[in-house]
Design an enzyme around this catalytic site. Structure first.
Site, PDB file in Angstrom:
ATOM      1  CD  GLU A   1     -27.649   7.967   3.612  1.00 27.63           C
ATOM      2  OE1 GLU A   1     -27.140   7.001   4.165  1.00 27.63           O
ATOM      3  OE2 GLU A   1     -27.316   9.148   3.861  1.00 27.63           O
TER       4      GLU A   1
ATOM      5  N   GLY B   1     -33.650  28.116  -9.102  1.00 25.74           N
ATOM      6  CA  GLY B   1     -34.202  26.919  -8.446  1.00 25.74           C
ATOM      7  C   GLY B   1     -33.344  26.385  -7.310  1.00 25.74           C
TER       8      GLY B   1
ATOM      9  CB  ILE C   1     -23.458  13.276   1.462  1.00 24.92           C
ATOM     10  CG1 ILE C   1     -23.046  14.485   0.618  1.00 24.92           C
ATOM     11  CG2 ILE C   1     -22.279  12.760   2.270  1.00 24.92           C
ATOM     12  CD1 ILE C   1     -22.506  15.663   1.438  1.00 24.92           C
TER      13      ILE C   1
ATOM     14  CD  GLU D   1     -38.207  25.062  -1.082  1.00 23.91           C
ATOM     15  OE1 GLU D   1     -39.361  25.230  -1.508  1.00 23.91           O
ATOM     16  OE2 GLU D   1     -37.652  23.954  -1.031  1.00 23.91           O
TER      17      GLU D   1
ATOM     18  CE  LYS E   1     -31.326  19.154   5.146  1.00 19.79           C
ATOM     19  NZ  LYS E   1     -30.869  20.082   4.102  1.00 19.79           N
TER      20      LYS E   1
ATOM     21  CB  VAL F   1     -29.253  14.475   6.984  1.00 26.87           C
ATOM     22  CG1 VAL F   1     -28.215  15.522   7.364  1.00 26.87           C
ATOM     23  CG2 VAL F   1     -30.322  14.370   8.064  1.00 26.87           C
TER      24      VAL F   1
ATOM     25  N   GLY G   1     -31.208  17.887  -5.011  1.00 27.08           N
ATOM     26  CA  GLY G   1     -31.332  17.655  -6.453  1.00 27.08           C
ATOM     27  C   GLY G   1     -32.000  16.309  -6.706  1.00 27.08           C
TER      28      GLY G   1
ATOM     29  CE  LYS H   1     -35.624  19.136   5.008  1.00 27.62           C
ATOM     30  NZ  LYS H   1     -35.150  19.183   3.663  1.00 27.62           N
TER      31      LYS H   1
HETATM   32  N1  LIG Z   1     -35.657  18.226  -3.560  1.00 25.84           N
HETATM   33  C1  LIG Z   1     -34.556  17.811  -2.949  1.00 25.84           C
HETATM   34  O1  LIG Z   1     -33.453  17.940  -3.475  1.00 25.84           O
HETATM   35  C2  LIG Z   1     -34.636  17.132  -1.630  1.00 25.84           C
HETATM   36  C3  LIG Z   1     -33.445  16.693  -0.999  1.00 25.84           C
HETATM   37  C4  LIG Z   1     -33.519  16.014   0.209  1.00 25.84           C
HETATM   38  C5  LIG Z   1     -34.744  15.814   0.815  1.00 25.84           C
HETATM   39  N2  LIG Z   1     -35.879  16.286   0.200  1.00 25.84           N
HETATM   40  C6  LIG Z   1     -37.154  16.049   0.881  1.00 25.84           C
HETATM   41  O2  LIG Z   1     -37.947  15.194   0.054  1.00 25.84           O
HETATM   42  C7  LIG Z   1     -39.331  15.534   0.208  1.00 25.84           C
HETATM   43  C8  LIG Z   1     -39.929  15.858  -1.167  1.00 25.84           C
HETATM   44  O3  LIG Z   1     -39.209  16.931  -1.716  1.00 25.84           O
HETATM   45  P1  LIG Z   1     -39.431  17.381  -3.237  1.00 25.84           P
HETATM   46  O4  LIG Z   1     -38.370  18.360  -3.516  1.00 25.84           O
HETATM   47  O5  LIG Z   1     -39.611  16.208  -4.102  1.00 25.84           O
HETATM   48  O6  LIG Z   1     -40.825  18.161  -3.087  1.00 25.84           O
HETATM   49  P2  LIG Z   1     -41.866  18.479  -4.261  1.00 25.84           P
HETATM   50  O7  LIG Z   1     -41.173  18.618  -5.553  1.00 25.84           O
HETATM   51  O8  LIG Z   1     -42.726  19.582  -3.769  1.00 25.84           O
HETATM   52  O9  LIG Z   1     -42.704  17.111  -4.317  1.00 25.84           O
HETATM   53  C9  LIG Z   1     -43.604  16.704  -3.338  1.00 25.84           C
HETATM   54  C10 LIG Z   1     -44.803  16.175  -4.071  1.00 25.84           C
HETATM   55  O10 LIG Z   1     -45.675  15.557  -3.135  1.00 25.84           O
HETATM   56  C11 LIG Z   1     -46.986  16.043  -3.412  1.00 25.84           C
HETATM   57  N3  LIG Z   1     -47.833  15.947  -2.238  1.00 25.84           N
HETATM   58  C12 LIG Z   1     -47.857  16.748  -1.151  1.00 25.84           C
HETATM   59  N4  LIG Z   1     -48.827  16.355  -0.307  1.00 25.84           N
HETATM   60  C13 LIG Z   1     -49.436  15.308  -0.893  1.00 25.84           C
HETATM   61  C14 LIG Z   1     -50.543  14.513  -0.543  1.00 25.84           C
HETATM   62  N5  LIG Z   1     -51.237  14.739   0.578  1.00 25.84           N
HETATM   63  N6  LIG Z   1     -50.927  13.525  -1.367  1.00 25.84           N
HETATM   64  C15 LIG Z   1     -50.261  13.300  -2.515  1.00 25.84           C
HETATM   65  N7  LIG Z   1     -49.211  14.041  -2.932  1.00 25.84           N
HETATM   66  C16 LIG Z   1     -48.806  15.038  -2.119  1.00 25.84           C
HETATM   67  C17 LIG Z   1     -46.787  17.466  -3.868  1.00 25.84           C
HETATM   68  O11 LIG Z   1     -47.917  17.931  -4.554  1.00 25.84           O
HETATM   69  P3  LIG Z   1     -48.223  19.538  -4.569  1.00 25.84           P
HETATM   70  O12 LIG Z   1     -47.033  20.145  -5.228  1.00 25.84           O
HETATM   71  O13 LIG Z   1     -49.474  19.635  -5.341  1.00 25.84           O
HETATM   72  O14 LIG Z   1     -48.347  19.955  -3.140  1.00 25.84           O
HETATM   73  C18 LIG Z   1     -45.587  17.287  -4.778  1.00 25.84           C
HETATM   74  O15 LIG Z   1     -45.943  16.865  -6.060  1.00 25.84           O
HETATM   75  C19 LIG Z   1     -39.370  16.709   1.197  1.00 25.84           C
HETATM   76  O16 LIG Z   1     -39.581  16.210   2.495  1.00 25.84           O
HETATM   77  C20 LIG Z   1     -37.980  17.303   1.094  1.00 25.84           C
HETATM   78  O17 LIG Z   1     -37.570  17.969   2.267  1.00 25.84           O
HETATM   79  C21 LIG Z   1     -35.852  16.931  -1.004  1.00 25.84           C
END
Ligand SMILES: NC(=O)c1ccc[n+]([C@@H]2O[C@H](COP(=O)([O-])OP(=O)(O)OC[C@H]3O[C@@H](n4cnc5c(N)ncnc54)[C@H](OP(=O)(O)O)[C@@H]3O)[C@@H](O)[C@H]2O)c1
Length: 379
Positions: free
Chosen positions: A112, A170, A119, A173, A188, A115, A285, A88
């Protein structure tokens, strides 16, 4: 269809797992920072390898952040690759530009998962926009703050205590500022209202109040009136103006907003033909979010995806509706706003119906007098 995944964290791992079970898709690259993060043969640390690969039909960005994702998304679109992102922050920062870039290059941009995670909210907005006008979007767009509020009501514990627990489990953050100060919900809301109102809304025009000052004392005051607090993002369109806010908001305990449990999300729209539609589910999640990403991938594969429109010229305007507030401040500060107070109870009070201008003045004055001042809107 050949797919490259950027990021192999919570969402990225879920998406790769789901795509690997589907014969229609082949994950040919996974971008990681360090090859130690992923022992799959598709892993690479070189984004240029992905961008230059003409075999890549679609890039899925799941890294988080703004600058590098912006570079990867815009370069992919320019090279004629479809893009899906769950991010986002990058969408809010570069909304118009990225949509225009996708259109110019005749490719799709799916969002999708950005946000309300699991859902199908963005698809619903895009679909409903085909048959009528959406004039209101509202929701509990942040699971962390709902988790904290729901437990504060259920257990009468203080904010910090539950936040620590949420971090341990968890649900929050290690730096929870974006969630509890409203930035996550504001982003969002900007994306949702832009899609709903077919324009590009300005996040800086939205009113917002942090949730971090809420206390057990406030929760007990709400409950004495049969009310429950939720952290609500809301935007309305009236004529050629729109208004938006992210604020602690009080509902009757039987209202749907009050019944949203733990880290669930609620997304609500008001539509000219349909009336009010409410969607409830997991906003985050691994699998709910990965499912939303893969929904976009499947829609694009089947040429069934839709792009947001931006053809309405609307201006941001403060809300014109009167409101009532719950306020809590030091005794000295409360004495300053007595003319606006209808009912006082210890350090807290309930205002009369006031205009938005009066609300603005009241908040500014109280912030000056007491940095711990807290308010909530009564719905
Ligand atoms: N988690 C959720 O439930 C959720 C829900 C909706 C939307 N999102 C969105 O989805 C995105 C990812 O979320 P996430 O929870 O999966 O985050 P995450 O667990 O921190 O995963 C992101 C991954 O991308 C890696 N990364 C960051 N910069 C990079 C780069 N330059 N080159 C290669 N890899 C890189 C990170 O590595 P490092 O850890 O080493 O930095 C990490 O392994 C975010 O934008 C978040 O807002 C997440």
């Amino acid at each position: 269809m050949n797919v490259a995944c950027l990021g192999y964290g919570v969402v990225g791992q879920g998406v790769v797992e789901l795509l690997k079970k589907d014969d229609r898709f082949k994950v040919i690259w996974i971008l990681v920072k360090d090859l130690k993060e992923c022992d799959l043969p598709e892993a690479t640390t070189d984004v240029q390898q992905i961008l230059k690969d003409n075999e890549v039909d679609m890039v899925i960005e799941m890294m988080g952040g703004i600058e590098f994702p912006y570079f990867c998304i815009s370069e992919s679109l320019k090279r004629g690759k479809h893009v899906v992102t769950s991010n986002k922050a990058v969408l809010q920062a570069h909304y118009r530009e990225l949509i225009e870039l996708a259109e110019k290059n005749h490719v799709s941009l799916g969002m999708e998962a950005s946000v309300c995670g699991g859902i199908p909210w963005i698809t619903t907005l895009l679909n409903q926009n085909q048959t009528g006008e959406i004039d209101r979007v509202e929701g509990i767009f942040n699971g962390t703050t709902n988790y904290i509020l729901d437990r504060m009501h259920a257990e009468h514990l203080d904010f910090d205590e539950i936040l620590k627990d949420a971090q341990r489990l968890g649900y929050a953050e290690s730096d929870p500022s974006d969630d509890i100060d409203g930035k996550d919900s504001l982003r969002k809301l900007m994306i949702s209202s832009s899609i709903a109102f077919k324009t590009v809304t300005d996040m800086d025009s939205f009113t917002s109040e942090s949730l971090r000052k809420i206390k057990k004392y406030d929760i007990e005051a709400f409950e004495r009136k049969g009310l429950r607090c939720r952290y609500i993002a809301s935007a309305q369109k009236e004529g050629d103006c729109y208004t938006g806010s992210v604020e602690p908001t009080l509902f009757k305990s039987t209202d749907v907003q009050a019944t949203i449990k733990l880290n669930n999300n609620l997304a609500l729209l008001n539509h000219s033909a349909l009336g009010t539609l409410q969607l409830i589910g997991q906003g985050a999640g691994r699998y709910p979010t990965a499912n939303a990403v893969v929904q976009d991938v499947v829609q694009i594969y089947g040429h069934r995806d839709m792009m947001p429109q931006m053809n309405q010229v609307l201006s941001a305007q403060p809300s014109m509706q009167n409101c009532r507030l719950y306020v809590r401040a030091s005794n000295d500060a409360m004495n300053e706003i007595l003319p606006w107070i209808e009912e006082k109870e210890g350090l807290s009070g309930w205002t009369k119906s006031i205009t938005q201008q009066e609300k603005k003045e009241l908040i500014a004055r109280m912030m000056n007098l007491d940095s711990d001042f807290f308010y909530a809107i009564i719905k």
